[in-house]
Motif scaffolding. Structure first.
Motif, PDB file in Angstrom:
ATOM      1  N   VAL A 127       0.858  -1.195   0.000  1.00 37.61           N
ATOM      2  CA  VAL A 127       0.000   0.000   0.000  1.00 37.61           C
ATOM      3  C   VAL A 127       0.894   1.246   0.000  1.00 37.61           C
ATOM      4  O   VAL A 127       0.673   2.188  -0.770  1.00 37.61           O
ATOM      5  N   ALA A 128       1.941   1.209   0.845  1.00 32.81           N
ATOM      6  CA  ALA A 128       2.863   2.357   0.914  1.00 32.81           C
ATOM      7  C   ALA A 128       3.558   2.591  -0.431  1.00 32.81           C
ATOM      8  O   ALA A 128       3.907   3.723  -0.770  1.00 32.81           O
ATOM      9  N   LEU A 129       3.722   1.526  -1.216  1.00 32.94           N
ATOM     10  CA  LEU A 129       4.369   1.658  -2.539  1.00 32.94           C
ATOM     11  C   LEU A 129       3.360   2.057  -3.629  1.00 32.94           C
ATOM     12  O   LEU A 129       3.736   2.185  -4.794  1.00 32.94           O
ATOM     13  N   GLY A 130       2.094   2.183  -3.238  1.00 32.11           N
ATOM     14  CA  GLY A 130       1.062   2.561  -4.215  1.00 32.11           C
ATOM     15  C   GLY A 130       0.566   1.393  -5.050  1.00 32.11           C
ATOM     16  O   GLY A 130      -0.101   1.578  -6.071  1.00 32.11           O
ATOM     17  N   GLN A 131       0.878   0.155  -4.615  1.00 34.49           N
ATOM     18  CA  GLN A 131       0.456  -1.013  -5.401  1.00 34.49           C
ATOM     19  C   GLN A 131      -0.908  -1.546  -4.986  1.00 34.49           C
ATOM     20  O   GLN A 131      -1.477  -2.407  -5.659  1.00 34.49           O
ATOM     21  N   ARG A 132      -1.401  -1.123  -3.839  1.00 32.79           N
ATOM     22  CA  ARG A 132      -2.745  -1.476  -3.368  1.00 32.79           C
ATOM     23  C   ARG A 132      -3.366  -0.215  -2.813  1.00 32.79           C
ATOM     24  O   ARG A 132      -2.645   0.653  -2.302  1.00 32.79           O
ATOM     25  N   LYS A 133      -4.704  -0.154  -2.864  1.00 33.48           N
ATOM     26  CA  LYS A 133      -5.382   1.058  -2.362  1.00 33.48           C
ATOM     27  C   LYS A 133      -5.416   1.087  -0.839  1.00 33.48           C
ATOM     28  O   LYS A 133      -5.306   2.135  -0.211  1.00 33.48           O
ATOM     29  N   ASN A 134      -5.628  -0.099  -0.227  1.00 35.07           N
ATOM     30  CA  ASN A 134      -5.754  -0.142   1.234  1.00 35.07           C
ATOM     31  C   ASN A 134      -5.405  -1.521   1.762  1.00 35.07           C
ATOM     32  O   ASN A 134      -5.194  -2.451   0.988  1.00 35.07           O
ATOM     33  N   VAL A 135      -5.349  -1.607   3.082  1.00 41.13           N
ATOM     34  CA  VAL A 135      -5.144  -2.901   3.748  1.00 41.13           C
ATOM     35  C   VAL A 135      -6.468  -3.334   4.344  1.00 41.13           C
ATOM     36  O   VAL A 135      -7.151  -2.527   4.982  1.00 41.13           O
ATOM     37  N   GLN A 136      -6.808  -4.590   4.151  1.00 39.83           N
ATOM     38  CA  GLN A 136      -7.987  -5.122   4.835  1.00 39.83           C
ATOM     39  C   GLN A 136      -7.555  -5.622   6.208  1.00 39.83           C
ATOM     40  O   GLN A 136      -6.608  -6.398   6.306  1.00 39.83           O
ATOM     41  N   ILE A 137      -8.266  -5.195   7.236  1.00 38.95           N
ATOM     42  CA  ILE A 137      -8.038  -5.754   8.580  1.00 38.95           C
ATOM     43  C   ILE A 137      -9.048  -6.887   8.734  1.00 38.95           C
ATOM     44  O   ILE A 137     -10.268  -6.645   8.709  1.00 38.95           O
ATOM     45  N   PHE A 138      -8.538  -8.105   8.851  1.00 43.01           N
ATOM     46  CA  PHE A 138      -9.431  -9.267   8.903  1.00 43.01           C
ATOM     47  C   PHE A 138     -10.033  -9.422  10.300  1.00 43.01           C
ATOM     48  O   PHE A 138      -9.576 -10.216  11.102  1.00 43.01           O
ATOM     49  N   GLY A 139     -11.082  -8.650  10.554  1.00 39.35           N
ATOM     50  CA  GLY A 139     -11.801  -8.753  11.822  1.00 39.35           C
ATOM     51  C   GLY A 139     -11.288  -7.763  12.853  1.00 39.35           C
ATOM     52  O   GLY A 139     -10.076  -7.690  13.086  1.00 39.35           O
ATOM     53  N   ASP A 140     -12.214  -6.978  13.458  1.00 42.86           N
ATOM     54  CA  ASP A 140     -11.798  -6.125  14.584  1.00 42.86           C
ATOM     55  C   ASP A 140     -12.706  -6.347  15.787  1.00 42.86           C
ATOM     56  O   ASP A 140     -12.921  -5.449  16.587  1.00 42.86           O
ATOM     57  N   ASP A 141     -13.234  -7.606  15.859  1.00 44.94           N
ATOM     58  CA  ASP A 141     -14.096  -7.950  17.001  1.00 44.94           C
ATOM     59  C   ASP A 141     -13.524  -9.130  17.793  1.00 44.94           C
ATOM     60  O   ASP A 141     -14.250  -9.915  18.392  1.00 44.94           O
ATOM     61  N   TYR A 142     -12.193  -9.279  17.744  1.00 46.21           N
ATOM     62  CA  TYR A 142     -11.547 -10.308  18.577  1.00 46.21           C
ATOM     63  C   TYR A 142     -11.407  -9.787  20.005  1.00 46.21           C
ATOM     64  O   TYR A 142     -11.442  -8.574  20.240  1.00 46.21           O
ATOM     65  N   GLN A 143     -11.220 -10.735  20.945  1.00 50.61           N
ATOM     66  CA  GLN A 143     -11.009 -10.371  22.353  1.00 50.61           C
ATOM     67  C   GLN A 143      -9.561  -9.934  22.555  1.00 50.61           C
ATOM     68  O   GLN A 143      -8.767 -10.637  23.186  1.00 50.61           O
TER      69      GLN A 143
END
Ligand code: UFG
Length: 329
Positions: free
Chosen positions: A196-212
């Protein structure tokens, strides 16, 4: 005497090859280049082929005086293993059976093995100790555990001495920037964030933010790839001095959430790195943190690069100078 490194053109394998060469060891690599890169070998003696090719293995053991094997060659994607379990049993378990058969035939009785935290499955205790239960949640973890057990039975039957190293999350790159991490397709968090920082992807997917966990995203123990390489070298020294079958965790003993990793990448790259939260990825445990005390006390292993920022800086150095990896310049 030479050290045979299977899978030595892969990410962790190639850093180990380089580390062994830097220590003055004579190294020979066997890799089928399915995932590995010949450019990462920097001219090391190399055989292109599979650990399942017994004729080739026999030829290598006859031609060279092999003292020990460092065994990386394996299929290693958790998700892929769930879809293709038979391939994983064939490549990993059957491949290792053939390798060990040829080792025994040629009287080579020492092996250091690339195992994984995936042997534990969903952990009962944090940090995880080597004595904790092993209940893998993927064929990948199952095959690595089956291989660890194969080694134990081969110790009893043939006197094979093995050290199995259960890595947590390998990351970073050669501090001098000579080689780095290049997977196609990329599935690992840090290289994806750097793309993403190199401009090769638009964003990062965070796989889940409802873990304990403290911010809801998964916690992992990131360990510098060169610290892993150093552990293989110490494991070999241990086998040379006091050959005993053993298993060690390799991690920093410190966990970072996915969100913290992304924040560290923002600091290192000065890029805003946009994120989107998506569904959980199947099979991801909430938290994996190693206790590496056994490796410290028995191998004398202490990570030289424990800071996440340093790990990301070294990864970034390589990605910035090799934005399209090895083959695609
Ligand atoms: N992640 C994201 N977005 C991404 C990629 C990953 O949120 O685009 C998350 C994952 O869900 C996980 C964390 O970032 O929580 C790390 O994921 P990786 O794919 O980088 O690494 P894993 O922890 O899944 O797996 C790694 C190795 C395995 C090994 C395991 C053992 O890839 O081979 O560590 O801990 F089995």
């Amino acid at each position: 005497m030479s050290i045979l490194i299977t899978g030595g053109a892969g990410y962790i394998g190639s850093h180990t090859v380089l580390y062994f060469r830097d220590q003055g060891e004579d190294v020979i690599v066997l890799d089928n280049l399915e995932k590995g890169h010949e450019q990462a070998l920097l001219g090391t003696t190399f055989y292109k082929g599979s650990i399942q090719d017994e004729a080739l293995l026999s030829q290598i053991f006859k031609k060279h005086t092999i003292e020990a094997v460092i065994h990386f060659a394996a299929s290693s994607l958790v998700g892929e293993s769930v879809a293709k379990p038979l391939d994983y049993y064939e490549n990993n378990v059957l491949g290792t059976q053939k390798l060990v058969k040829q080792m025994i035939n040629h009287d080579v009785k020492q092996i250091v093995f690339s195992s994984t935290a995936a042997t534990y499955g969903e952990p009962k205790n944090i940090p995880i100790q080597e004595t904790d239960p092993t209940n893998p949640t993927s064929p990948y973890g199952e095959t690595k555990l089956a291989i660890e057990k194969l080694f134990q039975w081969c110790d009893e039957a043939y006197g094979l001495k093995s050290i199995c190293l259960r890595y947590f999350n390998a990351a970073g790159a050669d501090p001098q920037g000579r080689i780095g991490e290049d997977h196609t397709p990329e599935s690992h968090l840090i290289p994806i964030v750097l793309q993403v920082a190199l401009g090769q992807r638009k964003n990062v997917q965070i796989f889940g933010d409802d873990y304990q966990t403290k911010d809801g995203s998964c916690v992992r123990d990131y360990i510098h790839v060169i610290d892993l390489a150093a552990a293989h070298f110490l494991a070999l020294q241990k086998l040379r001095q006091d050959p005993k079958t053993a298993i060690y965790n390799l991690g920093n003993g410190k966990g970072f959430t996915v969100k913290e990793v992304i924040e560290t990448c923002r600091v290192v790259t000065s890029h805003p790195i946009p994120t989107v939260v998506s569904d959980r990825r199947a099979g991801d445990p909430a938290t994996l943190i190693a206790s590496a005390e056994l490796a410290a006390s028995e191998l004398g292993w202490k990570p030289n690069y424990p800071e996440l920022e340093t790990i990301v800086q070294h990864a970034w150095k390589w990605h910035e100078s090799n934005p399209t990896g090895y083959n695609k310049k």
